[in-house]
Scaffold this motif. Sequence first.
Motif, PDB file in Angstrom:
ATOM      1  N   GLU A  24       0.826  -1.206   0.000  1.00  0.00           N
ATOM      2  CA  GLU A  24       0.000   0.000   0.000  1.00  0.00           C
ATOM      3  C   GLU A  24       0.871   1.272   0.000  1.00  0.00           C
ATOM      4  N   LEU A  25       1.865   1.294   0.889  1.00  0.00           N
ATOM      5  CA  LEU A  25       2.702   2.491   1.007  1.00  0.00           C
ATOM      6  C   LEU A  25       3.597   2.672  -0.219  1.00  0.00           C
ATOM      7  N   TYR A  26       4.130   1.561  -0.725  1.00  0.00           N
ATOM      8  CA  TYR A  26       4.988   1.687  -1.898  1.00  0.00           C
ATOM      9  C   TYR A  26       4.186   2.262  -3.063  1.00  0.00           C
ATOM     10  N   GLN A  27       3.023   1.691  -3.247  1.00  0.00           N
ATOM     11  CA  GLN A  27       2.149   2.153  -4.323  1.00  0.00           C
ATOM     12  C   GLN A  27       1.843   3.647  -4.165  1.00  0.00           C
ATOM     13  N   ARG A  28       1.539   4.032  -2.927  1.00  0.00           N
ATOM     14  CA  ARG A  28       1.222   5.447  -2.676  1.00  0.00           C
ATOM     15  C   ARG A  28       2.437   6.326  -2.947  1.00  0.00           C
ATOM     16  N   SER A  29       3.626   5.848  -2.531  1.00  0.00           N
ATOM     17  CA  SER A  29       4.834   6.674  -2.666  1.00  0.00           C
ATOM     18  C   SER A  29       5.149   6.966  -4.130  1.00  0.00           C
ATOM     19  N   ILE A  30       4.706   6.071  -5.015  1.00  0.00           N
ATOM     20  CA  ILE A  30       4.976   6.258  -6.442  1.00  0.00           C
ATOM     21  C   ILE A  30       3.835   7.028  -7.108  1.00  0.00           C
ATOM     22  N   ALA A  31       2.590   6.646  -6.743  1.00  0.00           N
ATOM     23  CA  ALA A  31       1.441   7.253  -7.421  1.00  0.00           C
ATOM     24  C   ALA A  31       1.122   8.646  -6.884  1.00  0.00           C
ATOM     25  N   ASP A  32       1.370   8.851  -5.598  1.00  0.00           N
ATOM     26  CA  ASP A  32       1.025  10.139  -4.978  1.00  0.00           C
ATOM     27  C   ASP A  32       2.185  10.592  -4.091  1.00  0.00           C
ATOM     28  N   SER A 434      16.429  -7.604  -2.213  1.00  0.00           N
ATOM     29  CA  SER A 434      14.966  -7.719  -2.196  1.00  0.00           C
ATOM     30  C   SER A 434      14.196  -6.602  -2.900  1.00  0.00           C
ATOM     31  N   PHE A 435      13.634  -5.628  -2.172  1.00  0.00           N
ATOM     32  CA  PHE A 435      12.671  -4.707  -2.781  1.00  0.00           C
ATOM     33  C   PHE A 435      13.022  -3.247  -2.519  1.00  0.00           C
ATOM     34  N   PRO A 436      12.531  -2.356  -3.405  1.00  0.00           N
ATOM     35  CA  PRO A 436      12.845  -0.937  -3.222  1.00  0.00           C
ATOM     36  C   PRO A 436      12.179  -0.322  -1.992  1.00  0.00           C
ATOM     37  N   MET A 437      12.901   0.608  -1.382  1.00  0.00           N
ATOM     38  CA  MET A 437      12.362   1.449  -0.319  1.00  0.00           C
ATOM     39  C   MET A 437      11.262   2.327  -0.918  1.00  0.00           C
ATOM     40  N   PHE A 438      10.410   2.844  -0.070  1.00  0.00           N
ATOM     41  CA  PHE A 438       9.329   3.717  -0.530  1.00  0.00           C
ATOM     42  C   PHE A 438       9.902   4.897  -1.331  1.00  0.00           C
ATOM     43  N   GLY A 439       9.264   5.180  -2.433  1.00  0.00           N
ATOM     44  CA  GLY A 439       9.684   6.321  -3.244  1.00  0.00           C
ATOM     45  C   GLY A 439      10.821   6.027  -4.206  1.00  0.00           C
ATOM     46  N   VAL A 440      11.359   4.805  -4.177  1.00  0.00           N
ATOM     47  CA  VAL A 440      12.525   4.478  -5.006  1.00  0.00           C
ATOM     48  C   VAL A 440      12.082   3.660  -6.218  1.00  0.00           C
ATOM     49  N   ARG A 441      12.516   4.108  -7.403  1.00  0.00           N
ATOM     50  CA  ARG A 441      12.115   3.409  -8.634  1.00  0.00           C
ATOM     51  C   ARG A 441      13.319   2.857  -9.380  1.00  0.00           C
ATOM     52  N   PRO A 442      13.785   1.666  -9.007  1.00  0.00           N
ATOM     53  CA  PRO A 442      14.912   1.076  -9.716  1.00  0.00           C
ATOM     54  C   PRO A 442      14.473   0.520 -11.067  1.00  0.00           C
ATOM     55  N   ALA A 443      15.405   0.491 -12.007  1.00  0.00           N
ATOM     56  CA  ALA A 443      15.117  -0.092 -13.313  1.00  0.00           C
ATOM     57  C   ALA A 443      16.425  -0.615 -13.887  1.00  0.00           C
ATOM     58  N   LEU A 444      16.300  -1.451 -14.922  1.00  0.00           N
ATOM     59  CA  LEU A 444      17.479  -2.008 -15.571  1.00  0.00           C
ATOM     60  C   LEU A 444      17.564  -1.496 -16.997  1.00  0.00           C
TER      61      LEU A 444
END
Length: 645
Positions: A24-32, A434-444
Amino acid sequence: MTDAPIPVPASFKDARITPERYAELYQRSIADPDGFWCEELKRVDWIRAPSQISDVSFDRDDLHIRWFEDGVLNVAWNCIDRHLPARASKPALIWEGDHPSRHHAITYAQLYDHVCRFSNVLKGLGVRKGDRVTLYMPMIPEAAYAMLACARIGAVHSVVFGGFSPEALAGRIRDCESAFVITADEGVRGGKPVPLKANVDAALELAPGVKAVLSVRHTGADVGWVEGRDHWLHERLLDADAHCAPEPMNAEDPLFILYTSGSTGKPKGVLHTTGGYLVWAAMTHAYTFDHREDDVFWCTADVGWVTGHSYIVYGPLANGATSLMFEGVPTWPGPDRIWEVVAKHKVTVLYTAPTAIRALMRFGDEPVRAHDRSSLRLLGSVGEPINPEAWRWYHQVCGEGRCPVVDTWWQTETGGHLITPLPGAHALKPGSASFPMFGVRPALVDNEGNRLPETGAQEGNLVLLGSWPGQMRTVYGDHQRFIDTYFSTYPGMYFTGDGARRDADGYWWITGRVDDVLNISGHRLGTAEIESALVAHEAVSEAAVVGYPHDIKGQGIYCYVTLAAGREPDAALEKALKDQVRKEIGPVASPDAIQFAPGLPKTRSGKIMRRILRKIAEGETGALGDTSTLADPGVVDSLIAGRKG
Ligand code: WTA
């Protein structure tokens, strides 16, 4: 690696971040992001709350990164004063000296007193808001007081690791035009003195702009003294006022500079600012370690590295935690030292580096099992990829299979964790960050900069698509270098310099640097720096340095050296070259192998083909790939023949 992931243990079922909450929080950190950060910025007390969240562009022609821009705050206030009503008698720091008999706690009330007085001493020496202050300190509480005192009065600290040489120290003092140095007579590590003040004296021969040197009397050793320039802290404290009002700082005012190695040239002064960095350090400390009020948090890093900045000082203290600071080394006086300290201070969270874990593993399980570790609830790893074997030993033996291991991936540049498991949210795969911290958008991306698909197993170069509050803002004094280093390889994205893969379940695995940065025992060094130290020796005409796998250190330093005409290789010269590197950079950069080579593999345009040198150092001489573009393919055979095994 087909083992099933290790599930979240029952003890973390009530963690702040559960699997559902993470999603929920990860989604929010990216979308809003504005909504998300409006909440998170409340971790920090603001003198004036920011009215805007971020203003960022990764476009290299208009590069800027600003967070919470019109906010006003003071970091020392946040790390000390605001805790006084509820935590005055709670230990802020627990200091464990090099010798096991030396340890004591410093409460938040005492920390306030020490830092205020220290701040007034700095003011008395003429330090003003915005001035750069270089710290070259042992791991003693005064290192934290000095950092916080700078933050309190708005000075910008630049901590230089005590293992760097006078030459390296001088370069860093000059680069940021620091007129003030804080040090100690000596440090002590593993029973051996480290001549810090003498090193400062030598450095200042090369950096004459320094007006004042403030020394902590720690071991009582005799030291050189320059009247008018040198001052003892204990003498200056005698008439220092016990209160010092915190300086109101803008969110984007500089907090500190920390030099780090890149793939080219001299080390870069990574600049972090006030508001975003503090929010990021506090937030990641709270989430990654599921921080609880009664934790005793022990990060074994040195304050000379970013891990010490964010997870000994700023993150834990911003959260009102008890942070343990250790002066010594994990294997002295015996290989059970870490576990003795864990038992003595009832450490609940232990955060250390794979190189230490591998070194301890060699001594077997006995030294670990000799001490009570029932206080531990969580383990962390940082600084380099952790091999699954070391991960399992850490988890099973050290953590009795009860404590999750958070493998935190981040960099000096990122201020705090970017990819890490959260102990209550993620089942663990040994060796995966594992997984990105809130607000972090890793990509390859591939080598041409094409984005790889966002689903399914992929491997490539790790980039970040957007900013986060703890991101560095510039290279001190050289903004163009900041742009060129991080935003030009793959335009519009921040390039980490690391390679990574994402597995079919979406877990991230960091595979290591893809550039010419080495990671030696978790210490970051550039091949270019070591090469320039080598060629500074009159016998050397050319040098090329690469990393190669090392059982304990993770990576070792392998140097190919071509001698000047008329010079012959021998053991004395080999030793002289190793000494040369220690002198220019410090013991951390000591070469593990030096191979004298009559020639280096170069393309017709004169570029050294490092790929080939790496393969030879790794012993993978059967897999050299295409050597047809070499000006003289014969060089390769002689390099293979001369390989240091
Ligand atoms: C490496 C240290 C794999 C990586 C915090 C990065 C890691 C460099 C991890 C930054 C990890 C750090 N797994 N690799 N958990 N943590 N690294 O600036 O190559 O000293 O780019 O910051 O260390 O090193 P630095």
